[in-house]
Design an enzyme around this catalytic site. Structure first.
Site, PDB file in Angstrom:
ATOM      1  N   ASP A  42       0.775  -1.252   0.000  1.00  0.00           N
ATOM      2  CA  ASP A  42       0.000   0.000   0.000  1.00  0.00           C
ATOM      3  C   ASP A  42       0.805   1.300   0.000  1.00  0.00           C
ATOM      4  O   ASP A  42       1.745   1.449   0.780  1.00  0.00           O
ATOM      5  CB  ASP A  42      -0.867   0.091   1.258  1.00  0.00           C
ATOM      6  CG  ASP A  42      -1.621  -1.155   1.594  1.00  0.00           C
ATOM      7  OD1 ASP A  42      -1.530  -2.130   0.855  1.00  0.00           O
ATOM      8  OD2 ASP A  42      -2.305  -1.148   2.623  1.00  0.00           O
ATOM      9  N   ASP A 169      -5.231   1.186   9.443  1.00  0.00           N
ATOM     10  CA  ASP A 169      -5.110   2.077   8.286  1.00  0.00           C
ATOM     11  C   ASP A 169      -5.719   3.470   8.520  1.00  0.00           C
ATOM     12  O   ASP A 169      -6.571   3.924   7.734  1.00  0.00           O
ATOM     13  CB  ASP A 169      -5.725   1.435   7.021  1.00  0.00           C
ATOM     14  CG  ASP A 169      -5.260  -0.007   6.809  1.00  0.00           C
ATOM     15  OD1 ASP A 169      -4.185  -0.358   7.328  1.00  0.00           O
ATOM     16  OD2 ASP A 169      -5.985  -0.775   6.148  1.00  0.00           O
TER      17      ASP A 169
HETATM   18  C1  FRU Z   1      -3.960  -3.602   2.697  1.00  0.00           C
HETATM   19  C2  FRU Z   1      -3.323  -4.015   4.021  1.00  0.00           C
HETATM   20  C3  FRU Z   1      -3.673  -3.025   5.114  1.00  0.00           C
HETATM   21  C4  FRU Z   1      -2.559  -3.218   6.084  1.00  0.00           C
HETATM   22  C5  FRU Z   1      -1.386  -3.480   5.171  1.00  0.00           C
HETATM   23  C6  FRU Z   1      -0.362  -4.421   5.739  1.00  0.00           C
HETATM   24  O1  FRU Z   1      -3.302  -4.063   1.572  1.00  0.00           O
HETATM   25  O2  FRU Z   1      -3.730  -5.319   4.352  1.00  0.00           O
HETATM   26  O3  FRU Z   1      -4.957  -3.208   5.689  1.00  0.00           O
HETATM   27  O4  FRU Z   1      -2.368  -2.103   6.887  1.00  0.00           O
HETATM   28  O5  FRU Z   1      -1.911  -3.996   3.972  1.00  0.00           O
HETATM   29  O6  FRU Z   1       0.783  -4.470   4.937  1.00  0.00           O
END
Ligand code: FRU
Length: 491
Positions: A42, A169
């Site tokens: 992300d 997040d």
């Molecule tokens: C989304 C996610 C988020 C988390 C991150 C972990 O792709 O699963 O919810 O914070 O990736 O790498």
């Protein structure tokens, strides 16, 4: 003590990056941001700070697969030429590292410039087995490069009663004179966006309530929620999971009531019709543009570039607008600064014999389909001379549907994906952003987008346009620009 642990972890990551030798491997893009080595997922902390664009990302420096999450960091003056900076965050604390054995890290989050002009990151500390496993934390920087985790962490130490243990997040947004954070959650099988507000220095947060939630079909867990004003409405972007499967991010357009903290959705659409698009994040820049970048990969797709020691890429940045109620995503104008010498191929009438052009491996191609007696067009990109390798788009003007078929795309998964367009359009504009291992297609001036990773051979650089069935196709414009932002790659 923990400051030293944090610094040691960051130094180790940066030494590993400096010694990595996979920077120039075969699928490194010509103009997409990729990690200097190792794994990227992300986009995080997308922000403009003292005039420069900063983009952080989920980063595991030590290998091309997900591992305990660090925050990688890149900076740009123009959104399209990125330079890597030192690793911004590494797991080091009880709330983001645990005992450092399994399942932990600095998960996704966002950034904001605070009243004192400092750059503040808010992120999820995630530690399997800890109670609770996911908490919200901040890290502060005066120079935009070095970050100190705050002594008050976790600043949100427990999820609210409305949310479950999935609590991650945080995306900060300034609305009026308040700073809000929307946080992804799940309870009773429904994805939720939880809303917090802070009036102070971002170490104290008040729980407001559930801003929005899934009715069921929209997902059982909402990852990476992002709430922001757009024209005279509000938008909520969510990356949903259904059970254990990550699905396709969508945007809801609606209204936000700052008193109740409720977002009410009036319309919803999938953000991208391709397969490789997840966890997008937006920011508003100094010119007032709302800009989105997404992770150009999906959890359930094979990780082909791992063979070369790196994995994950970012999409090109898109500007979001709402025009007469229509949600649009267009490549930011700065993308045009990557263009090399233009090749204007003009207008052509095409039948069953393909119109052919060589685009090179990294290019922008504009195709304008005019009024035509042939109702179906086939456009192949990254095609080999004999056509045995190609990524095939079928544009069906009877049904208003574009399908992308990856059966012959090279390495990687075979999938078919599609987007809809307005079949009543006399002319249809298609803008392809082709790169070493991806194609982003912007349809009808940003009305739809389709992002797919592909892994063709380097010499499969042809583009062909063919009419299918009866009649001929009027290609009113075919323009090709080579694209390059070589500074995306560390030297
Ligand atoms: C989304 C996610 C988020 C988390 C991150 C972990 O792709 O699963 O919810 O914070 O990736 O790498």
């Amino acid at each position: 003590m923990s400051t030293q642990t944090a610094e040691r972890a960051l130094r180790a990551a940066d030494e590993h990056v400096a010694n990595a030798s996979d920077a120039h491997s075969r699928w490194r893009p010509g103009y997409h941001l990729t990690p200097p080595t190792g794994w990227m997922n992300d986009p995080n902390g997308f922000v403009q700070f003292r005039g420069r664009y900063h983009l952080f990302y989920q980063f595991w420096p030590y290998g091309p697969q997900w591992g305990p999450m660090h925050w990688g960091h890149a900076v740009s003056d123009d959104l399209v030429r990125w330079e890597h900076l030192p690793t911004a965050l590494a797991p080091s604390e009880e709330y983001d590292n645990g005992d450092g054995v399994v399942g932990y890290g600095c998960f996704s989050g966002s950034a904001l410039v605070d009243d004192a002009g400092r750059l503040v990151l808010m992120y999820t500390g995630s530690v399997d087995g800890r109670q609770p496993p996911q908490t919200q934390n901040i890290a502060v920087s005066d120079d935009g490069v070095h970050f100190r985790k705050h002594a008050a962490n976790p600043v949100i130490p427990v999820p609210p009663a409305d949310g479950g243990a999935d609590f991650r997040d945080p995306k900060m947004v300034q609305i009026g004179d308040r700073t809000y954070a929307v946080i992804g959650s799940s309870a009773d099988g429904r994805g939720k966006a939880l809303l917090y507000a802070s009036d102070g220095d971002l170490t104290t947060w008040e729980y407001i309530g559930v801003a929005a939630e899934s009715r069921g079909p929209e997902g059982s867990m909402w990852e990476c929620p992002d709430l922001f004003p757009l024209a005279d409405r509000y938008a909520l972007v969510v990356s949903p999971m259904q059970g254990t499967v990550n699905t396709f991010p969508f945007v809801q357009i609606g209204d936000f009531d700052a008193v109740s903290g409720r977002f009410t959705s009036a319309a919803q659409q999938q953000l991208d019709g391709g397969i490789d698009f997840y966890a997008p994040q937006t920011m508003v820049d100094e010119t007032g543009r709302r800009i989105l970048i997404g992770w150009m990969q999906q959890w359930f797709q094979s990780n082909v570039t791992a063979e070369d020691g790196w994995a994950g890429a970012m999409t090109i940045p898109r500007e979001l607008t709402l025009e007469g109620g229509a949600f649009k995503q267009r490549p930011v104008g700065e993308v045009e600064s990557l263009r090399g010498p233009v090749r204007q191929l003009g207008a052509h009438e095409v039948g069953g014999q393909p119109l052919k052009v060589d685009t090179g491996a990294s290019a922008e191609v504009r195709v304008l389909l005019g009024p035509s007696s042939a109702r179906v067009a086939r456009i192949a990109v990254r095609a080999s001379g004999d056509g045995s390798e190609q990524t095939l788009y079928t544009v069906d003007r009877r049904t208003g549907r574009i399908t992308c078929d990856r059966s012959l795309s090279g390495a990687g998964d075979v999938t078919s994906s599609h987007v809809a367009f307005d079949a009543a359009r006399e002319s249809l504009e298609l803008r392809f952003f082709i790169d070493t291992c991806s194609v982003e297609l912007f349809v009808d001036d940003g009305a739809a987008v389709m992002t797919n990773r592909i892994y063709p051979r380097p010499d499969s650089t042809g583009l062909t346009i063919t009419a299918v069935g009866e009649g001929t196709l009027n290609v009113d414009d075919l323009t090709v620009w080579p694209l390059s932002a070589r500074s995306a790659i560390p030297v």
